[in-house]
Design a protein around this motif. Structure first.
Motif, PDB file in Angstrom:
ATOM      1  N   ILE A  11      53.917  43.051  52.829  1.00 32.19           N
ATOM      2  CA  ILE A  11      54.061  41.758  53.497  1.00 32.19           C
ATOM      3  C   ILE A  11      55.500  41.295  53.349  1.00 32.19           C
ATOM      4  O   ILE A  11      56.073  41.368  52.261  1.00 32.19           O
ATOM      5  CB  ILE A  11      53.100  40.720  52.895  1.00 32.19           C
ATOM      6  N   VAL A  12      56.072  40.814  54.449  1.00 33.34           N
ATOM      7  CA  VAL A  12      57.457  40.330  54.417  1.00 33.34           C
ATOM      8  C   VAL A  12      57.505  38.902  54.933  1.00 33.34           C
ATOM      9  O   VAL A  12      56.619  38.466  55.673  1.00 33.34           O
ATOM     10  CB  VAL A  12      58.387  41.222  55.265  1.00 33.34           C
ATOM     11  N   LYS A  13      58.557  38.217  54.563  1.00 33.06           N
ATOM     12  CA  LYS A  13      58.792  36.868  55.063  1.00 33.06           C
ATOM     13  C   LYS A  13      60.173  36.806  55.690  1.00 33.06           C
ATOM     14  O   LYS A  13      61.006  37.696  55.451  1.00 33.06           O
ATOM     15  CB  LYS A  13      58.671  35.850  53.922  1.00 33.06           C
ATOM     16  N   PRO A  14      60.448  35.798  56.503  1.00 35.53           N
ATOM     17  CA  PRO A  14      61.768  35.700  57.143  1.00 35.53           C
ATOM     18  C   PRO A  14      62.888  35.725  56.115  1.00 35.53           C
ATOM     19  O   PRO A  14      62.829  35.015  55.102  1.00 35.53           O
ATOM     20  CB  PRO A  14      61.714  34.347  57.864  1.00 35.53           C
ATOM     21  N   GLY A  15      63.886  36.573  56.351  1.00 35.19           N
ATOM     22  CA  GLY A  15      65.025  36.672  55.439  1.00 35.19           C
ATOM     23  C   GLY A  15      64.942  37.802  54.452  1.00 35.19           C
ATOM     24  O   GLY A  15      65.947  38.160  53.828  1.00 35.19           O
ATOM     25  N   ASP A  16      63.756  38.414  54.303  1.00 37.64           N
ATOM     26  CA  ASP A  16      63.634  39.571  53.401  1.00 37.64           C
ATOM     27  C   ASP A  16      64.441  40.742  53.954  1.00 37.64           C
ATOM     28  O   ASP A  16      64.304  41.100  55.132  1.00 37.64           O
ATOM     29  CB  ASP A  16      62.173  40.008  53.262  1.00 37.64           C
ATOM     30  N   VAL A  17      65.277  41.351  53.127  1.00 35.96           N
ATOM     31  CA  VAL A  17      66.026  42.533  53.551  1.00 35.96           C
ATOM     32  C   VAL A  17      65.074  43.724  53.597  1.00 35.96           C
ATOM     33  O   VAL A  17      64.371  44.013  52.624  1.00 35.96           O
ATOM     34  CB  VAL A  17      67.197  42.822  52.595  1.00 35.96           C
ATOM     35  N   ILE A  18      65.036  44.409  54.751  1.00 34.35           N
ATOM     36  CA  ILE A  18      64.106  45.531  54.928  1.00 34.35           C
ATOM     37  C   ILE A  18      64.841  46.855  55.122  1.00 34.35           C
ATOM     38  O   ILE A  18      64.226  47.925  55.030  1.00 34.35           O
ATOM     39  CB  ILE A  18      63.161  45.282  56.111  1.00 34.35           C
ATOM     40  N   GLY A  19      66.134  46.813  55.430  1.00 34.56           N
ATOM     41  CA  GLY A  19      66.888  48.037  55.655  1.00 34.56           C
ATOM     42  C   GLY A  19      68.343  47.721  55.949  1.00 34.56           C
ATOM     43  O   GLY A  19      68.837  46.638  55.605  1.00 34.56           O
ATOM     44  N   SER A  20      69.044  48.669  56.584  1.00 26.68           N
ATOM     45  CA  SER A  20      70.460  48.466  56.895  1.00 26.68           C
ATOM     46  C   SER A  20      70.808  49.118  58.224  1.00 26.68           C
ATOM     47  O   SER A  20      70.142  50.058  58.671  1.00 26.68           O
ATOM     48  CB  SER A  20      71.343  49.020  55.780  1.00 26.68           C
ATOM     49  N   VAL A  21      71.853  48.613  58.849  1.00 25.83           N
ATOM     50  CA  VAL A  21      72.294  49.103  60.159  1.00 25.83           C
ATOM     51  C   VAL A  21      72.797  50.536  60.063  1.00 25.83           C
ATOM     52  O   VAL A  21      73.478  50.916  59.103  1.00 25.83           O
ATOM     53  CB  VAL A  21      73.407  48.194  60.715  1.00 25.83           C
ATOM     54  N   GLY A  22      72.465  51.354  61.053  1.00 28.11           N
ATOM     55  CA  GLY A  22      72.945  52.727  61.104  1.00 28.11           C
ATOM     56  C   GLY A  22      73.151  53.183  62.532  1.00 28.11           C
ATOM     57  O   GLY A  22      73.299  52.365  63.448  1.00 28.11           O
ATOM     58  N   ALA A  23      73.138  54.499  62.735  1.00 23.34           N
ATOM     59  CA  ALA A  23      73.273  55.093  64.076  1.00 23.34           C
ATOM     60  C   ALA A  23      72.350  56.295  64.169  1.00 23.34           C
ATOM     61  O   ALA A  23      72.692  57.328  64.730  1.00 23.34           O
ATOM     62  CB  ALA A  23      74.715  55.491  64.334  1.00 23.34           C
ATOM     63  N   SER A  24      71.148  56.161  63.601  1.00 22.86           N
ATOM     64  CA  SER A  24      70.216  57.284  63.559  1.00 22.86           C
ATOM     65  C   SER A  24      69.397  57.364  64.838  1.00 22.86           C
ATOM     66  O   SER A  24      69.169  56.366  65.522  1.00 22.86           O
ATOM     67  CB  SER A  24      69.295  57.157  62.336  1.00 22.86           C
ATOM     68  N   GLY A  25      68.932  58.572  65.155  1.00 21.56           N
ATOM     69  CA  GLY A  25      68.067  58.763  66.296  1.00 21.56           C
ATOM     70  C   GLY A  25      68.632  59.667  67.363  1.00 21.56           C
ATOM     71  O   GLY A  25      69.708  60.258  67.206  1.00 21.56           O
ATOM     72  N   TYR A  26      67.877  59.798  68.461  1.00 20.56           N
ATOM     73  CA  TYR A  26      68.198  60.689  69.562  1.00 20.56           C
ATOM     74  C   TYR A  26      68.196  62.148  69.106  1.00 20.56           C
ATOM     75  O   TYR A  26      69.109  62.909  69.393  1.00 20.56           O
ATOM     76  CB  TYR A  26      69.540  60.335  70.196  1.00 20.56           C
ATOM     77  N   GLY A  27      67.154  62.499  68.360  1.00 25.28           N
ATOM     78  CA  GLY A  27      67.027  63.869  67.907  1.00 25.28           C
ATOM     79  C   GLY A  27      66.030  63.989  66.780  1.00 25.28           C
ATOM     80  O   GLY A  27      65.324  63.037  66.442  1.00 25.28           O
ATOM     81  N   PRO A  28      65.971  65.172  66.137  1.00 22.14           N
ATOM     82  CA  PRO A  28      65.052  65.389  65.017  1.00 22.14           C
ATOM     83  C   PRO A  28      65.485  64.592  63.791  1.00 22.14           C
ATOM     84  O   PRO A  28      66.590  64.053  63.753  1.00 22.14           O
ATOM     85  CB  PRO A  28      65.160  66.898  64.773  1.00 22.14           C
ATOM     86  N   PRO A  29      64.616  64.485  62.777  1.00 20.96           N
ATOM     87  CA  PRO A  29      64.939  63.718  61.582  1.00 20.96           C
ATOM     88  C   PRO A  29      66.314  64.053  61.006  1.00 20.96           C
ATOM     89  O   PRO A  29      66.659  65.229  60.839  1.00 20.96           O
ATOM     90  CB  PRO A  29      63.818  64.104  60.605  1.00 20.96           C
ATOM     91  N   GLY A  30      67.095  63.032  60.744  1.00 24.56           N
ATOM     92  CA  GLY A  30      68.431  63.197  60.181  1.00 24.56           C
ATOM     93  C   GLY A  30      69.543  63.093  61.197  1.00 24.56           C
ATOM     94  O   GLY A  30      70.719  62.945  60.826  1.00 24.56           O
ATOM     95  N   THR A  31      69.211  63.145  62.510  1.00 19.67           N
ATOM     96  CA  THR A  31      70.241  63.034  63.545  1.00 19.67           C
ATOM     97  C   THR A  31      70.898  61.656  63.481  1.00 19.67           C
ATOM     98  O   THR A  31      70.210  60.635  63.408  1.00 19.67           O
ATOM     99  CB  THR A  31      69.635  63.237  64.953  1.00 19.67           C
ATOM    100  N   SER A  32      72.217  61.632  63.518  1.00 12.34           N
ATOM    101  CA  SER A  32      72.925  60.356  63.439  1.00 12.34           C
ATOM    102  C   SER A  32      74.304  60.486  64.073  1.00 12.34           C
ATOM    103  O   SER A  32      74.840  61.593  64.207  1.00 12.34           O
ATOM    104  CB  SER A  32      73.067  59.901  61.981  1.00 12.34           C
TER     105      SER A  32
END
Length: 319
Positions: A261-282
């Motif tokens: 359960i999360v509430k507004p303002g809880d940090v859940i992750g960080s900005v990246g450039a992942s995706g457009y491919g198999p796991p680990g693509t960035s």
């Protein structure tokens, strides 16, 4: 100058007064609803947070909210009154004779579908056919809605209400801390080529690698992991039947898992450039947060443009 100031004050005062009155009325309504949930729980042993969650879910899927009722739950007339009660007589004993499910919740001898207490009592007694445990309630909800996502959403809303002990959970937050460098514009509907022709279902917020990403509303984490389009992504469903999609992340908060359960303002992750491919693509595009919102109306789910929500949340966060 003084005259001009007085004119502005006179112009704004009615607006602020009406806003205060509206907020006070809404708060009183929430208190009244909570009292009904607790009363029904005391009489039926159905936990108040499940009753509140069902009511919130029903409110979410309605096209127009009732101006007269606090409880949004509704039943078909033939189910409420019984198939043989053609005149729709509200006498509670008469309804039972015709195998109707309508209940008298306020003790006046009538089972009136327009009465909030009667409606809430009827839902509670419907659930009681199966029992009071969480599994019993889940079975009852399945028999009522006949759709797994409806049952799951109600369970998640109930979990949120139980955790925070209140139904007054209207706060929100902007997904990027305002002190960080970021930029965004409306990118809804832009063309996307990876994986076939498709449109952009969200808003891209550009920021540096590692910029914290925050939850925007109270919700339950439904998905954590990799998606070839979104890379490392998180999916959170809030109490309004809205699914929030955070994609292209650099990573997740340590220990974050499905069911949290999360509430507004809880940090859940960080900005990246992942995706457009198999796991680990960035690194196939500049780092940014893809933020999407999807609405469920009880029958289907669709994406909608989150840009106006983001602008409003950003403005509220600044103030």
């Amino acid at each position: 100058m003084v005259k001009k100031t007085l004119i502005i004050i006179c112009f704004l005062c009615p607006f602020f007064i009406s806003q205060v009155i509206a907020e006070e009325k809404e708060s009183n309504n929430e208190i009244e609803k909570m009292a009904m949930f607790k009363k029904t729980e005391a009489l039926t042993f159905i936990p108040w947070y499940y009753l509140a969650a069902i009511n919130q879910y029903e409110k979410n899927i309605k096209k127009e909210a009732s101006k007269d009722n606090l409880i949004a739950i509704e039943f078909p007339n033939e189910q409420w009154y019984g198939l043989g009660n053609l005149d729709q007589i509200k006498d509670a004993t008469f309804i039972q004779l015709y195998n109707g499910i309508g209940q008298d919740g306020n003790g006046d001898g009538k089972a009136d579908p327009a009465n909030d207490e009667d409606t809430l009592a009827t839902m509670a007694h419907w659930i009681l056919q199966w029992g009071t445990s969480e599994q019993d309630i889940k079975i009852a909800l399945w028999n009522f809605y006949q759709r797994a996502i409806n049952v799951q959403t109600i369970e998640e809303i109930a979990k949120i209400y139980k955790t925070f002990g209140t139904i007054e959970l209207d706060d929100n937050d902007f997904p990027i801390p305002l002190q960080h460098n970021y930029s965004y514009r409306s990118t809804w509907g832009d063309a996307r080529g990876f994986g076939g022709r498709r449109i952009h279902e969200g808003t891209d917020i550009f920021a540096n690698y590692g910029t914290p990403v925050k939850a925007t509303r109270y919700g339950v984490v439904e998905i954590v992991g990799w998606n070839r389009f979104g890379g490392w992504r998180i999916g959170i469903r809030d109490i309004y039947n809205t699914y929030h999609y955070f994609a292209h992340l650099n990573g997740f908060k340590d220990g974050l898992k499905v069911g949290d359960i999360v509430k507004p303002g809880d940090v859940i992750g960080s900005v990246g450039a992942s995706g457009y491919g198999p796991p680990g693509t960035s690194g196939k595009f500049p780092p940014h947060l893809h933020y999407g919102m999807y609405k469920d109306n009880g029958y289907s789910e669709w994406a909608f443009d989150p840009y106006s929500h983001l602008k409003r949340w950003e403005s509220q966060a600044r103030n």
